[in-house]
Each structure stands twice: as C-alpha cells, then as structure tokens.
Design an enzyme around this catalytic site. Structure first.
Site, PDB file in Angstrom:
ATOM      1  N   ASP A 158       0.821  -1.261   0.127  1.00  0.00           N
ATOM      2  CA  ASP A 158      -0.053  -0.024  -0.074  1.00  0.00           C
ATOM      3  C   ASP A 158       0.865   1.514  -0.044  1.00  0.00           C
ATOM      4  O   ASP A 158       0.468   2.245  -0.531  1.00  0.00           O
ATOM      5  CB  ASP A 158      -0.886   0.011   1.157  1.00  0.00           C
ATOM      6  CG  ASP A 158      -1.847   1.301   1.248  1.00  0.00           C
ATOM      7  OD1 ASP A 158      -2.681   1.270   0.710  1.00  0.00           O
ATOM      8  OD2 ASP A 158      -1.346   1.991   2.295  1.00  0.00           O
ATOM      9  N   GLU A 206      -1.903  -5.228  -3.979  1.00  0.00           N
ATOM     10  CA  GLU A 206      -1.068  -4.553  -3.009  1.00  0.00           C
ATOM     11  C   GLU A 206       0.137  -5.569  -2.435  1.00  0.00           C
ATOM     12  O   GLU A 206       1.119  -5.077  -2.317  1.00  0.00           O
ATOM     13  CB  GLU A 206      -1.999  -3.594  -1.931  1.00  0.00           C
ATOM     14  CG  GLU A 206      -2.560  -2.446  -2.514  1.00  0.00           C
ATOM     15  CD  GLU A 206      -3.250  -1.774  -1.384  1.00  0.00           C
ATOM     16  OE1 GLU A 206      -3.038  -0.302  -1.507  1.00  0.00           O
ATOM     17  OE2 GLU A 206      -3.678  -2.230  -0.559  1.00  0.00           O
TER      18      GLU A 206
END
Length: 236
Positions: A54, A126
């Site tokens: 992320d 992610e």
C-alpha cells in the site's frame, strides 16, 4: 511440482518477473482464511505484504501524479490519488492479471465467492506489489504500477483536454506542453483570451475563451488534433 507452484510459475511469465525469493510471491497470494484450514507449517498470510505494498503504491503513484500534472494543485492531486488507489481501481488491475484465480483461500471464502470480492483482490494486488518491491526493488514493482497508473488514470472523472494532451505529448514526444497567452481583447466584462500551446519550440494549437483556462482547454484540443494527424509545418 504442485498445481499452485505451476500456476505461479505461469504468473511470473505473465508479469515478466522471476522471483528470487518465491516465498514472497506465495505469501502475497495467500489469504488469511487459508491458514485457518491448512496443516501446512511456516505459512504466512498476505496482510503484512499488503500493508507494505500500500505504501509502495502510494509513493509511486504520488510521484507520477506530481511529475505528470504540474498544473494541478494539492487538492486536485490528492483527489486523483485517492481515485487511483481505491479498492475498485486496484481490484480492476487484479482482475486484469487474473489474481483471483491464484489466491489461496479457505473453503468458506471459496464458497462465498471470495475470488471475486473486490476487497480480497485489491489486498492481494497490493501484497503483490509489496512482494515485488522486497524481492527486486522499485525496478521490479514499477512495470505493474505503471500499467495500473495508465489504465486507472483514463477512468478518472472529469478528465480534461489539457490532461489528455499532456499525457499524449509526453508519451509520443517526451515533452510537456507549454501555454502562452498571446492576446486579450474586449472590455473588462467580456474579455476574450487567446492562448497558444507549444511542444518545445513548435506551435501546435491555438484556442480562445472568456478565461485563460477555457482558452488553454481549447488550445489543448487543437494540439490533440494536431498530434493525431502528425505534427507538421504551417499554422495550427
């Protein structure tokens, strides 16, 4: 070689990267529900990699926005970034890579359609970026992030001619358009501005409007038309 290993070998071919540490990729594709239903030892789910990925994604998307849209102010860039890294955008990129077909899920998640859940797909995407970065640094993660950025940017709401012209000009010629006001006429309450758009030293479009922003948009549209037909000599 088991089926999962065969599948991730094919996946490495798809993304054009061979992991030095294959366990990172295996971890990125392991949902926590799988750990609750397996007797395999030494496994980890993808939540830590998702956390790391992320941040990798946010930094690299922020850099591309900052460099690619110099005319945007902080608020606009923040809204654009939020749209580019939201769950729906990440899930679309995961679907494009068929990540849903690779994730190791528990039977409960499998029965409830976990492979198609946006949250699971986005988290796995992610986690994959995090695994790539840890295994090979920015160079390993950049191609997937660039592909995501390009695809997701095209779906941003309110895309304007200036943004599109800049994207096309940078891709085709490696330059950023420059706008110059060349005329302003009429009374104060009804001014008309004329703006010229340049790529390097070449004039590629002119446009007029009741504000400089409107004139720049018109010039950008002419520039797009010019690029579509090939830059040449003569007045745009």
């Amino acid at each position: 070689m088991d089926l999962f290993s065969e599948n991730i070998s094919r996946f490495e071919e798809l993304i054009g990267y061979r992991f030095l540490n294959r366990r990172l990729l295996e971890e990125a594709l392991t949902h926590r529900s799988y750990l609750n239903e397996t007797s395999e030892k030494g496994l980890s789910d993808n939540e830590r990699l998702e956390f790391f990925g992320d941040s990798v994604l946010s930094l690299m998307v922020t850099y591309r926005l900052f460099m690619g849209f110099p005319e945007k102010h902080e608020g606009e860039l923040t809204r654009m970034r939020a749209a580019l890294v939201d769950e729906a955008a990440l899930a679309r990129s995961a679907v494009a890579l068929d990540i849903g077909g690779l994730i190791r899920l528990g039977r409960g998640e499998e029965r409830t359609g976990g492979r198609a859940k946006k949250s699971i797909l986005a988290d796995a995407y992610e986690a994959l970026l995090g695994a790539l970065y840890l295994d090979g640094g920015e160079k390993a993660a950049a191609p997937l992030i660039e592909a995501h950025f390009t695809a997701a940017t095209k779906l941003l709401p309110g895309r304007d001619s200036k943004s599109e012209f800049q994207e096309v000009a940078q891709a085709a010629m490696g330059v950023t358009p420059v706008y110059r006001t060349i005329d302003a006429s009429g009374p104060d309450h009804a001014r008309v501005f004329t703006v010229a758009a340049y790529l390097g030293d070449e004039l590629v479009g002119e446009g007029s409007g009741t504000s400089k922003k409107e004139a720049e948009q018109a010039a950008a549209r002419r520039g797009l038309e010019r690029l579509a037909g090939g830059c040449g000599s003569g007045r745009p």
